[in-house]
Design a protein around this motif. Sequence first.
Motif, PDB file in Angstrom:
ATOM      1  N   ASP A  25       0.684  -1.257   0.202  1.00 25.31           N
ATOM      2  CA  ASP A  25      -0.073   0.050  -0.260  1.00 25.31           C
ATOM      3  C   ASP A  25       0.772   1.133  -0.073  1.00 25.31           C
ATOM      4  OD1 ASP A  25      -2.389  -1.605  -0.017  1.00 25.31           O
ATOM      5  OD2 ASP A  25      -2.627  -1.100   2.202  1.00 25.31           O
ATOM      6  N   GLY A  26       2.218   1.163   0.829  1.00 22.32           N
ATOM      7  CA  GLY A  26       2.766   2.417   0.866  1.00 22.32           C
ATOM      8  C   GLY A  26       3.529   2.669  -0.399  1.00 22.32           C
ATOM      9  N   LEU A  27       3.810   1.564  -1.318  1.00 18.05           N
ATOM     10  CA  LEU A  27       4.634   1.861  -2.491  1.00 18.05           C
ATOM     11  C   LEU A  27       3.674   2.175  -3.707  1.00 18.05           C
ATOM     12  CD1 LEU A  27       7.219  -1.150  -2.224  1.00 18.05           C
ATOM     13  CD2 LEU A  27       7.492   1.264  -2.173  1.00 18.05           C
ATOM     14  N   ARG A  28       2.503   1.810  -3.556  1.00 17.72           N
ATOM     15  CA  ARG A  28       1.380   2.097  -4.263  1.00 17.72           C
ATOM     16  C   ARG A  28       1.087   3.802  -4.204  1.00 17.72           C
ATOM     17  NH1 ARG A  28      -0.901  -3.162  -4.230  1.00 17.72           N
ATOM     18  NH2 ARG A  28      -1.955  -2.777  -2.001  1.00 17.72           N
ATOM     19  N   GLU A  29       1.138   3.949  -2.831  1.00 13.72           N
ATOM     20  CA  GLU A  29       0.904   5.585  -2.726  1.00 13.72           C
ATOM     21  C   GLU A  29       2.038   6.117  -3.259  1.00 13.72           C
ATOM     22  OE1 GLU A  29       0.382   6.214   1.384  1.00 13.72           O
ATOM     23  OE2 GLU A  29      -1.325   4.782   1.468  1.00 13.72           O
ATOM     24  N   ILE A  30       3.252   5.744  -3.092  1.00 12.69           N
ATOM     25  CA  ILE A  30       4.325   6.526  -3.883  1.00 12.69           C
ATOM     26  C   ILE A  30       4.304   6.734  -5.551  1.00 12.69           C
ATOM     27  CG2 ILE A  30       6.754   6.064  -4.473  1.00 12.69           C
ATOM     28  CD1 ILE A  30       7.219   5.049  -1.853  1.00 12.69           C
ATOM     29  N   LYS A  31       3.594   5.522  -6.005  1.00  8.76           N
ATOM     30  CA  LYS A  31       3.371   5.673  -7.557  1.00  8.76           C
ATOM     31  C   LYS A  31       2.280   6.516  -7.648  1.00  8.76           C
ATOM     32  CE  LYS A  31       4.463   3.569 -10.517  1.00  8.76           C
ATOM     33  NZ  LYS A  31       5.545   3.972 -11.467  1.00  8.76           N
ATOM     34  N   ALA A  32       1.390   6.832  -6.996  1.00  3.81           N
ATOM     35  CA  ALA A  32       0.264   8.021  -7.333  1.00  3.81           C
ATOM     36  C   ALA A  32       1.073   9.154  -6.835  1.00  3.81           C
ATOM     37  CB  ALA A  32      -0.998   7.538  -6.505  1.00  3.81           C
ATOM     38  N   ALA A  33       1.998   9.484  -5.786  1.00  4.01           N
ATOM     39  CA  ALA A  33       2.384  10.656  -5.706  1.00  4.01           C
ATOM     40  C   ALA A  33       3.401  11.090  -6.898  1.00  4.01           C
ATOM     41  CB  ALA A  33       3.291  10.418  -4.331  1.00  4.01           C
ATOM     42  N   ALA A  64       2.333  -5.760  -8.208  1.00  5.83           N
ATOM     43  CA  ALA A  64       1.445  -5.216  -7.276  1.00  5.83           C
ATOM     44  C   ALA A  64       1.488  -3.884  -6.854  1.00  5.83           C
ATOM     45  CB  ALA A  64       1.496  -6.098  -6.027  1.00  5.83           C
ATOM     46  N   VAL A  65       2.706  -3.129  -7.120  1.00  9.65           N
ATOM     47  CA  VAL A  65       2.548  -1.578  -6.877  1.00  9.65           C
ATOM     48  C   VAL A  65       2.357  -0.876  -7.829  1.00  9.65           C
ATOM     49  CG1 VAL A  65       4.012  -2.174  -4.554  1.00  9.65           C
ATOM     50  CG2 VAL A  65       4.951  -1.450  -6.668  1.00  9.65           C
ATOM     51  N   GLY A  66       2.464  -1.310  -9.264  1.00  9.28           N
ATOM     52  CA  GLY A  66       2.122  -0.417 -10.104  1.00  9.28           C
ATOM     53  C   GLY A  66       3.399  -0.495 -11.171  1.00  9.28           C
ATOM     54  N   LEU A  67       4.049  -1.423 -11.309  1.00 12.00           N
ATOM     55  CA  LEU A  67       5.279  -1.599 -12.384  1.00 12.00           C
ATOM     56  C   LEU A  67       5.036  -2.769 -12.976  1.00 12.00           C
ATOM     57  CD1 LEU A  67       8.297  -0.128 -10.474  1.00 12.00           C
ATOM     58  CD2 LEU A  67       7.326   0.735 -12.502  1.00 12.00           C
ATOM     59  N   PRO A  68       4.200  -2.900 -14.020  1.00 12.99           N
ATOM     60  CA  PRO A  68       3.679  -4.179 -14.232  1.00 12.99           C
ATOM     61  C   PRO A  68       4.700  -5.115 -15.083  1.00 12.99           C
ATOM     62  CG  PRO A  68       3.157  -2.371 -15.823  1.00 12.99           C
ATOM     63  CD  PRO A  68       3.653  -1.716 -14.918  1.00 12.99           C
ATOM     64  N   TYR A  69       4.476  -6.426 -15.100  1.00 15.31           N
ATOM     65  CA  TYR A  69       5.301  -7.531 -15.706  1.00 15.31           C
ATOM     66  C   TYR A  69       5.646  -6.826 -17.198  1.00 15.31           C
ATOM     67  CZ  TYR A  69       4.103 -10.748 -12.339  1.00 15.31           C
ATOM     68  OH  TYR A  69       3.904 -11.435 -10.989  1.00 15.31           O
ATOM     69  N   CYS A  70       6.693  -7.140 -17.731  1.00 18.19           N
ATOM     70  CA  CYS A  70       7.267  -6.694 -19.144  1.00 18.19           C
ATOM     71  C   CYS A  70       6.745  -7.866 -20.090  1.00 18.19           C
ATOM     72  CB  CYS A  70       8.686  -6.744 -19.125  1.00 18.19           C
ATOM     73  SG  CYS A  70       9.338  -6.502 -20.744  1.00 18.19           S
ATOM     74  N   ASP A  71       5.715  -7.510 -21.073  1.00 20.30           N
ATOM     75  CA  ASP A  71       5.312  -8.320 -22.301  1.00 20.30           C
ATOM     76  C   ASP A  71       6.449  -9.052 -22.794  1.00 20.30           C
ATOM     77  OD1 ASP A  71       2.907  -7.570 -21.403  1.00 20.30           O
ATOM     78  OD2 ASP A  71       2.664  -6.099 -22.928  1.00 20.30           O
ATOM     79  N   GLY A  72       7.606  -8.522 -22.978  1.00 19.65           N
ATOM     80  CA  GLY A  72       8.643  -9.005 -23.699  1.00 19.65           C
ATOM     81  C   GLY A  72       9.597  -9.969 -22.732  1.00 19.65           C
ATOM     82  N   GLY A  73       9.309 -10.054 -21.436  1.00 18.74           N
ATOM     83  CA  GLY A  73       9.942 -11.114 -20.671  1.00 18.74           C
ATOM     84  C   GLY A  73      11.180 -10.337 -20.329  1.00 18.74           C
ATOM     85  N   VAL A  74      11.700  -9.136 -20.438  1.00 22.29           N
ATOM     86  CA  VAL A  74      12.686  -8.630 -19.860  1.00 22.29           C
ATOM     87  C   VAL A  74      12.674  -8.441 -18.400  1.00 22.29           C
ATOM     88  CG1 VAL A  74      14.622  -6.764 -20.236  1.00 22.29           C
ATOM     89  CG2 VAL A  74      13.168  -7.495 -22.039  1.00 22.29           C
ATOM     90  N   MET A  75      12.852  -9.571 -17.603  1.00 20.00           N
ATOM     91  CA  MET A  75      12.812  -9.573 -16.115  1.00 20.00           C
ATOM     92  C   MET A  75      14.005 -10.873 -15.745  1.00 20.00           C
ATOM     93  SD  MET A  75       8.872  -9.102 -15.544  1.00 20.00           S
ATOM     94  CE  MET A  75       8.617 -10.671 -16.880  1.00 20.00           C
ATOM     95  N   ALA A  76      14.338 -10.520 -14.795  1.00 14.78           N
ATOM     96  CA  ALA A  76      15.294 -11.554 -14.187  1.00 14.78           C
ATOM     97  C   ALA A  76      14.722 -13.114 -14.010  1.00 14.78           C
ATOM     98  CB  ALA A  76      16.042 -11.116 -12.952  1.00 14.78           C
ATOM     99  N   THR A  77      13.391 -12.955 -14.057  1.00 16.91           N
ATOM    100  CA  THR A  77      12.745 -14.360 -14.029  1.00 16.91           C
ATOM    101  C   THR A  77      12.808 -15.132 -15.123  1.00 16.91           C
ATOM    102  OG1 THR A  77      10.724 -13.072 -15.126  1.00 16.91           O
ATOM    103  CG2 THR A  77      10.511 -13.190 -12.521  1.00 16.91           C
ATOM    104  N   ASN A  78      13.569 -14.491 -16.290  1.00 13.14           N
ATOM    105  CA  ASN A  78      13.752 -15.050 -17.524  1.00 13.14           C
ATOM    106  C   ASN A  78      15.252 -15.440 -17.520  1.00 13.14           C
ATOM    107  OD1 ASN A  78      14.520 -15.772 -20.250  1.00 13.14           O
ATOM    108  ND2 ASN A  78      13.273 -14.170 -20.960  1.00 13.14           N
TER     109      ASN A  78
END
Length: 486
Positions: A148-156, A262-276
Amino acid sequence: MTQPTEIFFLTAREHASRPAVAVRPDAPLREVVGRMATEKASAVVAVDGDGRPAGIVTERDIVRRATFAAPPEQPVRDLMSVPVRCIREDEHLFIAIARMRRLGHRHMPVIDGEGRLAGMLDLHDAMGRAARDMAVMIDDLTRDDSDDGLREIKAAQVRVADTLFAANVAVGDIQATLSHVNNDIYARLLERNLAAMAGEGLGAPPAPFAMIIMGSGGRHENFLTPDQDYGFVIEDGADALAEREDGWFAALAERLSRDLDAVGLPYCDGGVMATNPQWRKTLAGWREQVDTWCRRARIDPLLDFDIFFDFRLGWGDARLAAALREHVTRRTAGNEAFLRELHATSRDHGTALAWFGRFATERSDPARRGQVNLKMHGTLPLVAAARLFALRDGVAETGTRERLAACHAAGVLSDAEHDDLNAARQTICRLLLGRQLVDFSAGAAVSNFIDPAALTPRRKRELREALRAVERLRKRMAVEFGGEAI
């Protein structure tokens, strides 16, 4: 006259006291107290043999822990606070203020790109640079580490961007501010998950590592709604990353990506994440990957392949990110075959300018008919061109503004070309950011589309001139990298 918004553009380097008072961890307390008195310092940093912070001792520590209990010969390592929280000298001052306020720290060491002590920040002095209303905004960017706190930061973030936009702050500085906040969220969520994994008995990281931010975050050119673009650079072991170790880093990445989404930085459609696994390698693995890209006659059509070259350190071992950047710079400079193929991947990224100065508007999507995707056909062609020239000429900078400046300094761009391209960048980005702020305020989906018909005649002229400047650079790029005739 100093503007109240300047707090968002000062760096830690510009405000740190120099030099910071540094001592050895084995220095006796007598020496430390003497240094503090002589140099009128309210804190000292214990550094290792390479000059990297190992702990911090403040006046408060001396009073609380040492005055009545510690003998003068006791080494400072027994009293110092560890681990010591630091900030890199290229990070913005408001991020440092936010961290110190959130952590309850009055002092924060500043480190250089190699992790060595470069100065010290004092919260009281730093806050003196912030006007009252700007301090409120900083507090809005200093929520707790809960979702919740980090989502508020995204709004701020949006409120801050809107304030800066209305104050006519340069759009590149607004983008840098957005990027710094987002990159701080990456770092905070990473640290939160590291602590959670340790608390669950999964242990500490099996090897030192760095998180790198790629794409617009790596260039410090975020707009309002960037997605995730990050990877891990892991210190080399005796061999390739063992399956167990890789599983640990894969689990960390899964948690991090989940929380970022969850806080407003969505998954990358191209898979450019360390999960890959493509974006999760040892330093040796990354060097091998870069070498492979640079040797191939043809580059695989990997989605978002080119944004790797925009990476910068987001968290962790700065030496790993610096070593990877040095390797990339050395392998790509003057590598004509590779640069030709990299150019081919962006050849179709044309501008939104058609014949006779008309705008090439959207035709296939009925909902966007008559509009222009100003990211795809405005900023992206300029970013791609600046990246290509920078890689060719051994420029290690990642921001488009900095890349253009480096090319100008090297004589690659004339004064007129540099001025025209900088003006083009500001015009295009300001139109795009302005549109996104209006969308957000109206509760509409934030997009990259603008309607040229809604622009004033003056704005239309400015946009045409901006796109023409980018188009001239693209034509030059086609000659120099694609072998095309003018």
